[in-house]
Design a protein around this motif. Structure first.
Motif, PDB file in Angstrom:
ATOM      1  N   LEU A 104       1.635   6.837  -6.770  1.00  0.00           N
ATOM      2  CA  LEU A 104       0.622   7.819  -7.152  1.00  0.00           C
ATOM      3  C   LEU A 104       1.095   9.239  -6.877  1.00  0.00           C
ATOM      4  CD1 LEU A 104      -2.715   6.160  -5.979  1.00  0.00           C
ATOM      5  CD2 LEU A 104      -2.139   6.849  -8.303  1.00  0.00           C
ATOM      6  N   ASN A 105       1.717   9.444  -5.716  1.00  0.00           N
ATOM      7  CA  ASN A 105       2.193  10.789  -5.382  1.00  0.00           C
ATOM      8  C   ASN A 105       3.280  11.263  -6.337  1.00  0.00           C
ATOM      9  OD1 ASN A 105       0.474  11.292  -3.245  1.00  0.00           O
ATOM     10  ND2 ASN A 105       1.822  10.325  -1.768  1.00  0.00           N
ATOM     11  N   THR A 110       0.840  -1.200   0.000  1.00  0.00           N
ATOM     12  CA  THR A 110       0.000   0.000   0.000  1.00  0.00           C
ATOM     13  C   THR A 110       0.874   1.250   0.000  1.00  0.00           C
ATOM     14  OG1 THR A 110      -1.746  -1.179   1.185  1.00  0.00           O
ATOM     15  CG2 THR A 110      -1.825   1.229   1.261  1.00  0.00           C
ATOM     16  N   SER A 148      -4.529   8.714  -3.706  1.00  0.00           N
ATOM     17  CA  SER A 148      -3.321   8.516  -2.914  1.00  0.00           C
ATOM     18  C   SER A 148      -3.544   8.894  -1.461  1.00  0.00           C
ATOM     19  CB  SER A 148      -2.178   9.348  -3.499  1.00  0.00           C
ATOM     20  OG  SER A 148      -1.031   9.189  -2.698  1.00  0.00           O
ATOM     21  N   THR A 182       2.255   1.836  -3.488  1.00  0.00           N
ATOM     22  CA  THR A 182       1.226   2.389  -4.373  1.00  0.00           C
ATOM     23  C   THR A 182       0.984   3.858  -4.052  1.00  0.00           C
ATOM     24  OG1 THR A 182       0.196   0.207  -4.505  1.00  0.00           O
ATOM     25  CG2 THR A 182      -1.136   2.084  -5.211  1.00  0.00           C
ATOM     26  N   HIS A 183       0.909   4.178  -2.772  1.00  0.00           N
ATOM     27  CA  HIS A 183       0.753   5.566  -2.316  1.00  0.00           C
ATOM     28  C   HIS A 183       1.894   6.429  -2.854  1.00  0.00           C
ATOM     29  CE1 HIS A 183      -0.071   8.847   0.523  1.00  0.00           C
ATOM     30  NE2 HIS A 183       1.151   8.730   1.019  1.00  0.00           N
ATOM     31  N   LEU A 241      -4.459  12.394  -6.680  1.00  0.00           N
ATOM     32  CA  LEU A 241      -4.006  12.782  -5.340  1.00  0.00           C
ATOM     33  C   LEU A 241      -5.009  12.348  -4.271  1.00  0.00           C
ATOM     34  CD1 LEU A 241      -1.762  14.272  -3.770  1.00  0.00           C
ATOM     35  CD2 LEU A 241      -3.117  16.356  -4.038  1.00  0.00           C
ATOM     36  N   LEU A 294      -5.148   6.123   0.329  1.00  0.00           N
ATOM     37  CA  LEU A 294      -4.172   5.084   0.695  1.00  0.00           C
ATOM     38  C   LEU A 294      -3.304   5.533   1.868  1.00  0.00           C
ATOM     39  CD1 LEU A 294      -3.095   3.826  -2.834  1.00  0.00           C
ATOM     40  CD2 LEU A 294      -4.663   2.727  -1.212  1.00  0.00           C
TER      41      LEU A 294
END
Length: 173
Positions: free
Chosen positions: A100-101, A93, A143, A96-97, A140, A146
């Motif tokens: 995305l950021n 997780t 994200s 992935t966070h 965002l 998450l």
């Protein structure tokens, strides 16, 4: 599992990532989030008002401030990620966070240079950069969800319940 959970609560470096129970990452993310949401408000405003130039310029500055803030938050966020044991759901997780950021930050860097290259003076923000800002803010938000899952569901960098319980001890009146 208990050792993994306790490991994710402790800072890799208290001086750089914030002490136990007070991580710096959640504080720093408010800068890019606020700047980028405000830039979208300015973008929309630039398409409504009679004199849109100041809003378009303000939006450009807000994007730059957001990128700088995002880079600072990312440096501290990587330290928090390093505290999470690899091979866990929390670590996936976190990856992935982070991904995305980073994608959002790159989108805003592109938006910054796109706006600078195509700025036709005192006019409103063009529809292309405005759509890119909306898409970046949607990513965002995902994200941020998450990030909330990391803190509130998995307890990453959140004080242990035994520490939290101290706040609920009644004092003698």
């Amino acid at each position: 599992m208990t050792n993994d959970l306790e490991q994710a609560k402790q800072p890799v470096s208290a001086a750089l990532a914030g002490p136990y129970g007070h991580p710096f990452h959640p504080i720093l993310v408010t800068v890019p989030i606020g700047a980028w949401v405000s830039s979208l408000v300015f973008d929309i405003g630039s398409r409504i008002v009679d004199d849109p130039g100041f809003l378009a310029r303000g939006s450009l500055w807000l994007i730059a401030i957001g990128v700088i803030g995002a880079l600072a938050a990312a440096m501290v966020g990587v330290l928090d990620l390093m505290a999470i044991p690899t091979g866990t759901r929390a670590f996936r997780t976190g990856l992935t966070h982070m991904g995305l950021n980073l994608t959002v930050t790159v989108a805003y860097i592109v938006a910054f240079f796109w706006r600078r290259a195509t700025s036709a003076g005192p006019g409103p923000v063009a529809i292309g950069p405005l759509v890119l800002s909306v898409a970046a803010l949607v990513a965002l938000a995902a994200s941020g969800y998450l990030g909330g899952k990391l803190a509130y569901h998995y307890g990453v960098r959140v004080a242990a319940e035994s520490t939290q319980a101290q706040g609920y001890t009644r004092s003698a009146a």
